[in-house]
Design a protein around this motif. Structure first.
Motif, short mmCIF file in Angstrom:
data_model
loop_
_atom_site.label_atom_id
_atom_site.label_comp_id
_atom_site.label_asym_id
_atom_site.label_seq_id
_atom_site.Cartn_x
_atom_site.Cartn_y
_atom_site.Cartn_z
N THR A 165 0.82 -1.22 0.00
CA THR A 165 0.00 0.00 0.00
C THR A 165 0.85 1.27 0.00
O THR A 165 0.32 2.37 0.11
N ASN A 166 2.15 1.11 -0.12
CA ASN A 166 3.06 2.25 -0.15
C ASN A 166 3.34 2.63 -1.60
O ASN A 166 3.98 1.87 -2.33
N PRO A 167 2.89 3.77 -2.08
CA PRO A 167 3.08 4.15 -3.48
C PRO A 167 4.53 4.30 -3.89
O PRO A 167 4.85 4.29 -5.09
N ALA A 168 5.42 4.43 -2.92
CA ALA A 168 6.85 4.56 -3.23
C ALA A 168 7.50 3.22 -3.54
O ALA A 168 8.63 3.17 -4.04
N VAL A 169 6.81 2.11 -3.24
CA VAL A 169 7.35 0.77 -3.48
C VAL A 169 6.72 0.18 -4.74
O VAL A 169 5.50 0.05 -4.82
N ASN A 170 7.56 -0.16 -5.71
CA ASN A 170 7.05 -0.72 -6.96
C ASN A 170 7.52 -2.15 -7.22
O ASN A 170 6.92 -2.86 -8.02
N VAL A 171 8.58 -2.55 -6.54
CA VAL A 171 9.12 -3.90 -6.74
C VAL A 171 9.61 -4.44 -5.41
O VAL A 171 10.24 -3.71 -4.63
N MET A 172 9.34 -5.72 -5.15
CA MET A 172 9.90 -6.39 -3.98
C MET A 172 10.48 -7.74 -4.42
O MET A 172 9.93 -8.41 -5.29
N TYR A 173 11.62 -8.09 -3.80
CA TYR A 173 12.24 -9.40 -4.03
C TYR A 173 12.06 -10.24 -2.76
O TYR A 173 12.20 -9.74 -1.65
N GLU A 174 11.78 -11.53 -2.96
CA GLU A 174 11.61 -12.46 -1.83
C GLU A 174 10.57 -11.93 -0.84
O GLU A 174 10.75 -12.02 0.38
N ALA A 175 9.49 -11.40 -1.36
CA ALA A 175 8.42 -10.89 -0.52
C ALA A 175 7.79 -12.04 0.28
O ALA A 175 7.56 -13.12 -0.25
N VAL A 176 7.52 -11.77 1.55
CA VAL A 176 7.03 -12.82 2.46
C VAL A 176 5.53 -12.65 2.69
O VAL A 176 5.06 -11.57 3.05
N PHE A 177 4.78 -13.72 2.46
CA PHE A 177 3.32 -13.72 2.67
C PHE A 177 2.96 -14.94 3.52
O PHE A 177 3.56 -16.01 3.37
N GLN A 178 1.97 -14.75 4.36
CA GLN A 178 1.55 -15.84 5.24
C GLN A 178 0.03 -15.87 5.35
O GLN A 178 -0.60 -14.86 5.63
N TYR A 179 -0.54 -17.06 5.09
CA TYR A 179 -2.00 -17.22 5.17
C TYR A 179 -2.30 -18.70 5.44
O TYR A 179 -1.64 -19.59 4.90
#
Length: 426
Positions: free
Chosen positions: A80-94
């Motif tokens: 939700t941060n408009p300054a972030v356009n790319v992430m590597y190794e992003a961590v998600f948990q569900y």
């Protein structure tokens, strides 16, 4: 705190007993093989290269396992941060399941998820990987425009600097992933129940022990199986001697070190183009073990310099014995090393000869490698995995690279021992 990850989920699909043991008895795992280490390194290197297509990203890799939860929270905030356009190794948990996504990039008001593979094609296992990731991403309410597999373009030819936009190709797996969401939800619930059981599931050994991957609890589960490896090898000597002909020829034992980089190094090459980076030659006279060693580890662009040297050193022998999974003659012909018929008929690939002669032993059932053949012929001896040489050849550690010459010689000596033992030249 997560219970499952992408790797443990795939493990559960392959064998529920392996999943239970991994979560509850991890100390029973087999030692990680050199071949597996080499594959992991290749995957890591290709993944880092793929990131260059999407520069300026934030690396979300946790510094330790205890940081997974923190990084999962940070990842959601970055979405939700408009300054972030790319992430590597992003961590998600569900649903107690954690994933680390290779690359996720902003796509308008949505996000495009990308999983990077170092292979030349897409397997069913890769598709299942992506379907699980889609499940977790949707569970985290990530607005996805697509989820894609990014892999190596088999038709890419290097010409000058690497063109990453041509080296990699993309395949959407979103439609495939959607079809399996209910199945994945049921599997996750079932796998969590399996992990909580007091004892491991009673699952007999079978094809799942090696498909799609060799299970890391192979040694544990097979320990009570009668040890067929204690039985001697068998071979059809009639066929063997017909192939060999004159067994008293002056013989050189050639150990060639091939390298097949996923990413082409030189102009005109495609991904996984094969070339030589070293060799060792021994004679059939034990008094003169070391004849010649050569490698180009410090500058692989000089690899073709070995060809005239190799041709010269082999010219004095009537037979040249090697051991390779590939057609060694075709490989040498490719680089005009076998221009003369004289050298052509000298080459004898002992691996092919043994296969044609119905060489059989329990050790070689899954992998007809030099190591396994050697330990079949000499059950009281051991040889290191060939992948150790490749790993050391690519290492930044000077000490590890210094082992290459000795390792090449050791393999050449093992080849000579097999040859002399099998054809009864003692």
């Amino acid at each position: 705190m997560h219970i499952l990850s992408k790797s443990t989920y795939i493990k559960g699909e392959q064998c529920e007993k392996a999943l239970f043991l991994f979560k509850n008895r991890p100390f029973l795992r087999d030692k990680l093989s050199m071949e597996q280490r080499a594959k992991f390194k290749r995957g890591t290197d290709v993944g880092l290269l793929a990131q260059q297509l999407f520069p300026g990203g934030i690396n979300m890799t946790p510094s330790s396992p205890s940081q997974f939860g923190k990084k999962a929270v940070e990842t959601l905030k970055n979405l939700t941060n408009p300054a972030v356009n790319v992430m590597y190794e992003a961590v998600f948990q569900y649903d107690d399941t954690l994933i680390m996504l290779d690359i996720i990039i902003r796509d308008g008001d949505k996000w495009r998820a990308i999983e990077v593979k170092s292979s030349l094609s897409i397997s069913q296992t890769y598709m299942k990987d992506a379907a699980l990731q889609y499940y977790v991403l949707k569970g985290c309410d990530v607005p996805l425009s697509d989820i894609q597999l990014m892999y190596i373009n088999a038709d890419y030819v290097k010409n000058g600097d690497l063109d990453l936009s041509q080296l990699f190709v993309f395949q959407s797996v979103k439609d495939y992933a959607k079809q399996y969401q209910d199945v994945i939800a049921k599997n996750i619930a079932h796998f969590k129940d399996i992990i909580k059981q007091p004892h491991s599931p009673k699952i007999p050994i079978g094809d799942q022990c090696d498909t799609p991957y060799r299970c890391e609890f192979h040694g544990h589960c097979w320990k009570d199986v009668p040890n067929e490896a204690d039985k001697p090898y068998t071979i059809d000597y009639k066929i063997l001697y017909e192939i060999l002909g004159d067994r008293n020829k002056s013989t050189a034992f050639l150990n060639l070190l091939f390298y097949r980089p996923a990413v082409p190094l030189f102009d005109g090459d495609k991904p996984y183009t094969e070339f030589f980076i070293g060799f060792s030659i021994l004679s059939n006279n034990g008094e003169f073990d070391k004849i010649y060693n050569w490698n180009c580890l410090e500058d692989m662009s000089k690899w073709k310099e070995c060809l005239p040297i190799l041709s010269e050193k082999l010219s004095g022998f009537e037979r040249v014995v090697c051991f390779a999974s590939q057609n060694i003659t075709a490989s040498l012909q490719k680089y005009n090393l076998l221009e003369s018929k004289e050298l052509n008929y000298k080459i004898l690939n002992l691996r092919e000869v043994l296969l044609q002669s119905d060489f059989h032993h329990e050790n070689v059932k899954t992998d007809f490698s030099l190591k396994n053949v050697y330990e079949s012929v000499f059950p009281d001896k051991h040889l290191f995995e060939h992948s150790r040489i490749i790993l050391n050849a690519l290492s930044d550690n000077i000490l590890e690279r210094s082992m290459i010459t000795n390792d090449l010689e050791q393999e050449a000596k093992a080849l000579r021992e097999i040859y002399k033992k099998v054809i009864n030249i003692l």
